[in-house]
Write an enzyme that holds these catalytic residues in place. Structure first.
Site, PDB file in Angstrom:
ATOM      1  N   ARG A 112     -38.741 -52.057  42.621  1.00  0.00           N
ATOM      2  CA  ARG A 112     -39.118 -51.458  41.346  1.00  0.00           C
ATOM      3  C   ARG A 112     -37.917 -51.357  40.403  1.00  0.00           C
ATOM      4  O   ARG A 112     -38.031 -51.577  39.200  1.00  0.00           O
ATOM      5  CB  ARG A 112     -39.704 -50.070  41.595  1.00  0.00           C
ATOM      6  CG  ARG A 112     -40.055 -49.363  40.307  1.00  0.00           C
ATOM      7  CD  ARG A 112     -40.734 -48.047  40.552  1.00  0.00           C
ATOM      8  NE  ARG A 112     -40.731 -47.245  39.359  1.00  0.00           N
ATOM      9  CZ  ARG A 112     -41.635 -47.320  38.401  1.00  0.00           C
ATOM     10  NH1 ARG A 112     -42.622 -48.175  38.505  1.00  0.00           N
ATOM     11  NH2 ARG A 112     -41.561 -46.552  37.345  1.00  0.00           N
ATOM     12  N   PRO A 119     -46.256 -46.121  37.065  1.00  0.00           N
ATOM     13  CA  PRO A 119     -46.343 -46.925  35.843  1.00  0.00           C
ATOM     14  C   PRO A 119     -44.990 -47.005  35.126  1.00  0.00           C
ATOM     15  O   PRO A 119     -44.039 -46.319  35.513  1.00  0.00           O
ATOM     16  CB  PRO A 119     -47.341 -46.148  34.985  1.00  0.00           C
ATOM     17  CG  PRO A 119     -47.287 -44.751  35.488  1.00  0.00           C
ATOM     18  CD  PRO A 119     -46.892 -44.811  36.931  1.00  0.00           C
ATOM     19  N   VAL A 120     -44.927 -47.852  34.085  1.00  0.00           N
ATOM     20  CA  VAL A 120     -43.674 -47.985  33.310  1.00  0.00           C
ATOM     21  C   VAL A 120     -43.926 -47.669  31.829  1.00  0.00           C
ATOM     22  O   VAL A 120     -43.173 -48.080  30.966  1.00  0.00           O
ATOM     23  CB  VAL A 120     -43.045 -49.394  33.455  1.00  0.00           C
ATOM     24  CG1 VAL A 120     -42.504 -49.605  34.854  1.00  0.00           C
ATOM     25  CG2 VAL A 120     -44.034 -50.495  33.075  1.00  0.00           C
ATOM     26  N   ASP A 121     -44.989 -46.903  31.553  1.00  0.00           N
ATOM     27  CA  ASP A 121     -45.347 -46.616  30.164  1.00  0.00           C
ATOM     28  C   ASP A 121     -44.224 -45.909  29.401  1.00  0.00           C
ATOM     29  O   ASP A 121     -44.017 -46.160  28.206  1.00  0.00           O
ATOM     30  CB  ASP A 121     -46.648 -45.798  30.103  1.00  0.00           C
ATOM     31  CG  ASP A 121     -46.574 -44.531  30.942  1.00  0.00           C
ATOM     32  OD1 ASP A 121     -46.009 -44.592  32.053  1.00  0.00           O
ATOM     33  OD2 ASP A 121     -47.066 -43.478  30.489  1.00  0.00           O
ATOM     34  N   LEU A 122     -43.487 -45.034  30.069  1.00  0.00           N
ATOM     35  CA  LEU A 122     -42.428 -44.291  29.364  1.00  0.00           C
ATOM     36  C   LEU A 122     -41.269 -45.217  28.984  1.00  0.00           C
ATOM     37  O   LEU A 122     -40.666 -45.071  27.922  1.00  0.00           O
ATOM     38  CB  LEU A 122     -41.920 -43.128  30.227  1.00  0.00           C
ATOM     39  CG  LEU A 122     -42.986 -42.080  30.593  1.00  0.00           C
ATOM     40  CD1 LEU A 122     -42.437 -41.075  31.604  1.00  0.00           C
ATOM     41  CD2 LEU A 122     -43.464 -41.340  29.337  1.00  0.00           C
ATOM     42  N   LYS A 143     -27.421 -45.688  46.537  1.00  0.00           N
ATOM     43  CA  LYS A 143     -28.305 -46.828  46.245  1.00  0.00           C
ATOM     44  C   LYS A 143     -28.859 -46.772  44.820  1.00  0.00           C
ATOM     45  O   LYS A 143     -28.794 -47.752  44.076  1.00  0.00           O
ATOM     46  CB  LYS A 143     -29.476 -46.854  47.244  1.00  0.00           C
ATOM     47  CG  LYS A 143     -30.565 -47.849  46.890  1.00  0.00           C
ATOM     48  CD  LYS A 143     -31.717 -47.806  47.853  1.00  0.00           C
ATOM     49  CE  LYS A 143     -32.726 -46.740  47.606  1.00  0.00           C
ATOM     50  NZ  LYS A 143     -33.700 -46.996  46.520  1.00  0.00           N
ATOM     51  N   ASN A 144     -29.418 -45.624  44.457  1.00  0.00           N
ATOM     52  CA  ASN A 144     -30.113 -45.559  43.162  1.00  0.00           C
ATOM     53  C   ASN A 144     -29.157 -45.671  41.985  1.00  0.00           C
ATOM     54  O   ASN A 144     -29.508 -46.201  40.936  1.00  0.00           O
ATOM     55  CB  ASN A 144     -30.950 -44.281  43.059  1.00  0.00           C
ATOM     56  CG  ASN A 144     -32.181 -44.360  43.948  1.00  0.00           C
ATOM     57  OD1 ASN A 144     -32.510 -45.426  44.465  1.00  0.00           O
ATOM     58  ND2 ASN A 144     -32.854 -43.234  44.132  1.00  0.00           N
ATOM     59  N   ASP A 197     -37.050 -37.469  47.177  1.00  0.00           N
ATOM     60  CA  ASP A 197     -36.474 -38.397  48.159  1.00  0.00           C
ATOM     61  C   ASP A 197     -35.933 -37.687  49.409  1.00  0.00           C
ATOM     62  O   ASP A 197     -35.485 -38.349  50.342  1.00  0.00           O
ATOM     63  CB  ASP A 197     -35.342 -39.221  47.516  1.00  0.00           C
ATOM     64  CG  ASP A 197     -35.880 -40.297  46.580  1.00  0.00           C
ATOM     65  OD1 ASP A 197     -37.103 -40.504  46.540  1.00  0.00           O
ATOM     66  OD2 ASP A 197     -35.059 -40.926  45.887  1.00  0.00           O
ATOM     67  N   VAL A 249     -43.868 -34.957  42.465  1.00  0.00           N
ATOM     68  CA  VAL A 249     -43.318 -36.072  41.687  1.00  0.00           C
ATOM     69  C   VAL A 249     -44.166 -37.337  41.854  1.00  0.00           C
ATOM     70  O   VAL A 249     -44.479 -38.024  40.887  1.00  0.00           O
ATOM     71  CB  VAL A 249     -41.840 -36.329  42.061  1.00  0.00           C
ATOM     72  CG1 VAL A 249     -41.288 -37.516  41.278  1.00  0.00           C
ATOM     73  CG2 VAL A 249     -40.997 -35.085  41.810  1.00  0.00           C
ATOM     74  N   ARG A 292     -33.958 -50.956  53.341  1.00  0.00           N
ATOM     75  CA  ARG A 292     -33.803 -50.953  51.887  1.00  0.00           C
ATOM     76  C   ARG A 292     -32.749 -49.934  51.462  1.00  0.00           C
ATOM     77  O   ARG A 292     -32.091 -50.141  50.442  1.00  0.00           O
ATOM     78  CB  ARG A 292     -35.126 -50.549  51.227  1.00  0.00           C
ATOM     79  CG  ARG A 292     -36.168 -51.624  51.153  1.00  0.00           C
ATOM     80  CD  ARG A 292     -37.343 -51.129  50.329  1.00  0.00           C
ATOM     81  NE  ARG A 292     -36.837 -50.434  49.154  1.00  0.00           N
ATOM     82  CZ  ARG A 292     -37.377 -49.354  48.615  1.00  0.00           C
ATOM     83  NH1 ARG A 292     -38.474 -48.840  49.098  1.00  0.00           N
ATOM     84  NH2 ARG A 292     -36.839 -48.785  47.564  1.00  0.00           N
TER      85      ARG A 292
HETATM   86  C1  UD1 Z   1     -36.252 -43.001  40.841  1.00  0.00           C
HETATM   87  C2  UD1 Z   1     -35.618 -43.305  42.169  1.00  0.00           C
HETATM   88  C3  UD1 Z   1     -36.523 -42.840  43.306  1.00  0.00           C
HETATM   89  C4  UD1 Z   1     -36.890 -41.378  43.126  1.00  0.00           C
HETATM   90  C5  UD1 Z   1     -37.446 -41.119  41.735  1.00  0.00           C
HETATM   91  C6  UD1 Z   1     -37.694 -39.636  41.449  1.00  0.00           C
HETATM   92  C7  UD1 Z   1     -34.348 -45.296  41.673  1.00  0.00           C
HETATM   93  C8  UD1 Z   1     -34.154 -46.745  41.908  1.00  0.00           C
HETATM   94  N1  UD1 Z   1     -35.395 -44.734  42.286  1.00  0.00           N
HETATM   95  O1  UD1 Z   1     -37.453 -43.759  40.769  1.00  0.00           O
HETATM   96  O2  UD1 Z   1     -35.837 -43.028  44.538  1.00  0.00           O
HETATM   97  O3  UD1 Z   1     -37.862 -41.007  44.083  1.00  0.00           O
HETATM   98  O4  UD1 Z   1     -36.521 -41.598  40.737  1.00  0.00           O
HETATM   99  O5  UD1 Z   1     -36.532 -38.903  41.644  1.00  0.00           O
HETATM  100  O6  UD1 Z   1     -33.560 -44.665  41.008  1.00  0.00           O
HETATM  101  N2  UD1 Z   1     -43.631 -42.235  35.640  1.00  0.00           N
HETATM  102  C9  UD1 Z   1     -44.587 -42.501  34.696  1.00  0.00           C
HETATM  103  N3  UD1 Z   1     -44.314 -43.440  33.734  1.00  0.00           N
HETATM  104  C10 UD1 Z   1     -43.120 -44.095  33.666  1.00  0.00           C
HETATM  105  C11 UD1 Z   1     -42.154 -43.801  34.647  1.00  0.00           C
HETATM  106  C12 UD1 Z   1     -42.440 -42.865  35.617  1.00  0.00           C
HETATM  107  O7  UD1 Z   1     -45.670 -41.927  34.721  1.00  0.00           O
HETATM  108  O8  UD1 Z   1     -42.933 -44.922  32.770  1.00  0.00           O
HETATM  109  C13 UD1 Z   1     -43.930 -41.245  36.720  1.00  0.00           C
HETATM  110  C14 UD1 Z   1     -43.921 -41.894  38.092  1.00  0.00           C
HETATM  111  O9  UD1 Z   1     -45.156 -42.491  38.383  1.00  0.00           O
HETATM  112  C15 UD1 Z   1     -43.619 -40.718  38.984  1.00  0.00           C
HETATM  113  C16 UD1 Z   1     -42.703 -39.860  38.119  1.00  0.00           C
HETATM  114  O10 UD1 Z   1     -42.880 -40.306  36.778  1.00  0.00           O
HETATM  115  O11 UD1 Z   1     -44.784 -40.000  39.281  1.00  0.00           O
HETATM  116  C17 UD1 Z   1     -41.233 -39.986  38.481  1.00  0.00           C
HETATM  117  O12 UD1 Z   1     -40.842 -41.330  38.394  1.00  0.00           O
HETATM  118  P1  UD1 Z   1     -39.371 -41.769  37.966  1.00  0.00           P
HETATM  119  O13 UD1 Z   1     -38.526 -40.551  37.778  1.00  0.00           O
HETATM  120  O14 UD1 Z   1     -39.482 -42.734  36.857  1.00  0.00           O
HETATM  121  O15 UD1 Z   1     -38.909 -42.505  39.269  1.00  0.00           O
HETATM  122  P2  UD1 Z   1     -38.226 -43.927  39.391  1.00  0.00           P
HETATM  123  O16 UD1 Z   1     -37.223 -44.101  38.307  1.00  0.00           O
HETATM  124  O17 UD1 Z   1     -39.242 -44.962  39.607  1.00  0.00           O
END
Ligand code: UD1
Length: 458
Positions: free
Chosen positions: A122, A152-155, A52-53, A338, A360, A430
């Protein structure tokens, strides 16, 4: 605690669509639940679906290409349907046939993905990198919050900014434009404070069409990142280092058509390994990439069962009595967040004590309360769950709180005494393609039935 269904619930479940799990003609006022009758032992082989991912990121990645793309081994999931709707909304032509999806993103316009769709998925935010790289300007609604944490999506945003984009958020929508009179993003050195999967994907995709070289430091190393890089390379992108903490991307002017198969879903595979372990059943899985399952296999072996790697794409679980183990979730190659909930269900029935620590996501232990309803002995302290294994779980009505939690509850139900009714299937659907059919194929006793929504909501 009284775990039994109320008389009204029992009656509703008995009377509504008792004989069949087919979807009723009208589902108004009804919700699907899965009834699991525990105790059956499982045996046989599971065919693992596409990841899926990986599929979601790669579908976003097709926006980079102005030729035809064909994706194969796409899983049939609600999240994939949503991503198709989002791509359609921004002008992509799609043709789906079985697990194959033909994508023509030649004529994508400025139209924005609708918030109603983005808020439900997301991963739909991941279109921002490819759209910006291809069009030089884009608007994408911020994804909504999520049950497992703020996310968040700050990164993502900081990475795009470093590559020459002006990014501002107005009324819940991220507006991104390449700065100055330029149309193309510019390569940059980007260090991620955390190896975020999504941010690595966003930046990697954006960089494929940027001018010059981009280096992503502290990049995520998940197999889905490598699959996305392989997909981009199959269209002519120049990427090196994926699967390590430093990814280098040399931008090219355009990408060309491709035909690309998605890797098998390691999380689905691990979920079935947990189903085998908790029911003391011998099962094999095909196709898998055993390397992608290393941490799950190592942990299962520590817990007792044997896991035999049989060739390049098959693993077999041989059951043994279960003992407790400690788990800490980490970015890949650490133990995946996951898989945490599914392993917790198994540890709940493993002899001795276990500690599961979630690092995480900040709010990903909500399934504990539901497992407790089934008789599990688990205490939460901060971001850790302290589990004392019990010999029996008992079936109960339980509510899914997120995707992987819902799978954990189904797994717990397979080993529990009596009937477990798992509600909140929108989460399960999902991310698991035909989980009931696959489990029934192994001999599990479960089915999907429709019950009045109000009767089970409370
Ligand atoms: C992806 C996977 C999800 C999995 C996760 C961690 C998909 C569609 N989903 O989610 O199933 O659980 O990886 O392996 O691929 N973070 C920030 N700022 C950012 C982005 C992330 O602080 O801009 C934090 C998140 O809040 C979280 C951590 O980083 O605490 C990990 O998130 P991330 O690795 O980005 O997960 P996703 O890509 O959302």
């Amino acid at each position: 605690m009284d775990n039994s269904l109320s008389f009204r619930e029992e009656k509703a479940i008995k009377t509504i669509h008792e004989a069949t799990s087919a979807t009723p003609q009208s589902t108004e006022g009804l919700q699907p639940v899965i009834e699991v009758y525990g105790g059956a032992s499982l045996r046989g082989e599971v065919r693992v679906s596409g990841a899926k991912n990986s599929a979601l990121a790669i579908m976003a990645g097709t926006l980079l290409c102005s030729d035809d793309c064909r994706l194969r081994n796409l899983p049939a999931l609600a999240d994939i349907d949503r991503m198709c709707q989002i791509l359609s909304a921004i002008g992509v032509k799609l043709r789906r046939s079985g697990d194959c999806l033909d994508i023509d993103a030649r004529d994508i316009g400025q139209s924005q993905a609708p918030y109603e769709l983005v808020s439900q998925l997301r991963a739909s935010f991941f279109v921002i990198g490819p759209l910006l790289a291809r069009l030089g300007t884009t608007q994408v609604p911020l994804p909504g919050g999520c049950a497992i944490g703020a996310r968040p999506v700050d990164l993502h945003v900081r990475g795009l900014h470093a590559m020459g984009a002006d990014v501002r958020i107005e009324h819940g929508v991220v507006h991104a434009n390449v700065r100055g009179n330029r149309r193309r993003l510019t390569g940059a050195n980007i260090y991620l404070d955390y190896p975020s999967v999504g941010a690595t994907e966003t930046i990697m995709m954006a960089a494929t069409l940027a001018e010059g070289e981009t280096v992503i430091g502290n990049a995520a190393q998940e197999p889905e990142i490598v699959d996305l890089a392989n997909f981009c390379r199959s269209m002519g992108a120049r990427i090196k280092g994926d699967g390590t903490a430093t990814i280098m991307i040399e931008g090219v002017e355009r990408l060309h058509a491709t035909d690309f198969p998605i890797i098998p879903d390691r999380i689905e595979a691990a979920t079935f390994l947990c189903a085998g372990a908790i029911t003391h059943s011998e099962i094999s899985l095909f196709p898998v990439v055993p390397d992608h399952l290393s941490s799950a296999i190592a942990k299962l072996r520590e817990m007792g069962p044997e896991v035999v790697v049989e060739g390049p794409d098959r693993v077999r679980l041989i059951p043994k009595s279960l003992r407790g183990a400690d788990i800490e979730t980490l970015p890949y190659p650490g133990f995946p967040t996951d898989m945490q909930a599914q392993f917790m269900a198994v540890l709940a029935m493993s002899e001795g004590n276990s500690v599961v620590t979630e690092t995480v996501f900040e709010n990903r232990l909500q399934h504990v309360a539901e497992l407790q309803r089934m008789g599990a002995n688990i205490k939460v302290k901060g971001n850790s769950a302290i589990i004392q294994g019990v010999p029996f779980l008992s079936g109960a009505p339980v509510m899914s709180t997120d995707l992987r939690a819902s799978a954990a509850l189904v797994i717990a139900g397979l080993a529990a005494e009596g009937k477990t009714v798992v509600q909140g299937l929108k989460h399960l659907d999902r991310g698991y393609e035909d989980i009931e059919g696959k489990l029934r194929g192994l001999g599990a006793n479960l089915r999907r039935v429709w019950v009045p929504a109000e009767d089970t909501a409370g």
